[in-house]
Design a protein around this motif. Structure first.
Motif, PDB file in Angstrom:
ATOM      1  N   ASP A  23      -1.507   1.706  -4.676  1.00  0.00           N
ATOM      2  CA  ASP A  23      -1.141   1.779  -3.197  1.00  0.00           C
ATOM      3  C   ASP A  23      -0.791   3.223  -2.771  1.00  0.00           C
ATOM      4  O   ASP A  23       0.373   3.948  -3.084  1.00  0.00           O
ATOM      5  CB  ASP A  23       0.152   0.778  -3.068  1.00  0.00           C
ATOM      6  N   THR A  24      -1.836   3.765  -2.224  1.00  0.00           N
ATOM      7  CA  THR A  24      -1.485   5.302  -1.857  1.00  0.00           C
ATOM      8  C   THR A  24      -0.641   5.476  -0.544  1.00  0.00           C
ATOM      9  O   THR A  24      -0.266   6.495  -0.439  1.00  0.00           O
ATOM     10  CB  THR A  24      -2.767   5.988  -1.523  1.00  0.00           C
ATOM     11  N   ASP A  25      -0.208   4.322   0.010  1.00  0.00           N
ATOM     12  CA  ASP A  25       0.711   4.354   0.980  1.00  0.00           C
ATOM     13  C   ASP A  25       2.126   4.491   0.748  1.00  0.00           C
ATOM     14  O   ASP A  25       3.007   4.498   1.726  1.00  0.00           O
ATOM     15  CB  ASP A  25       0.441   3.393   2.227  1.00  0.00           C
ATOM     16  N   ARG A  27       5.750   5.429  -0.507  1.00  0.00           N
ATOM     17  CA  ARG A  27       6.379   6.889  -0.290  1.00  0.00           C
ATOM     18  C   ARG A  27       7.748   6.725  -1.269  1.00  0.00           C
ATOM     19  O   ARG A  27       8.593   5.767  -0.713  1.00  0.00           O
ATOM     20  CB  ARG A  27       6.714   7.294   0.778  1.00  0.00           C
TER      21      ARG A  27
END
Length: 110
Positions: A23-25, A27
């Motif tokens: 999940d690159t989104d 943060r």
């Protein structure tokens, strides 16, 4: 008392890493705290912290925080705050001559 195995703990950390990896989104701020079971004797807990620290390329040392003492190794690596620690008794206080001081209130306290 914690009844999971180290393999189970490692498996859960791998699942977390896989989730973060896919999940690159996300943060995130990530904190990993490793502590030996407090039911073990202090020397065994300190040895466990030293072993973890060595695996991570760190050196554990006595640290005072507020009124408590810890044997601790910590570092921030690639955004992950890693800390291995255990509570310890306060180290012996030393007089100016270097001898163990027996007349201070902190000697022998935790």
């Amino acid at each position: 008392m914690l009844t999971v195995t180290t393999a189970q703990l490692a498996g859960q950390l791998r699942k977390l890493a896989d989730t973060i990896d896919t999940d690159t989104d996300l943060r995130l701020s990530v904190y990993v705290t490793i502590t030996p079971t407090y039911t073990a004797a202090q020397n065994a807990r300190v040895a466990a912290v030293d072993a973890v620290a060595e695996l991570l390329g760190l050196t554990a040392r006595p640290v005072k925080s507020a009124a408590s003492w810890y044997h601790e190794a910590s570092d921030v690596r690639d955004g992950v705050d890693v800390r291995a620690y255990t509570h310890i008794k306060a180290p012996a206080q030393r007089c100016a001559c270097g001898a163990e001081c027996t007349h201070t209130s902190e000697a022998g306290t935790r």
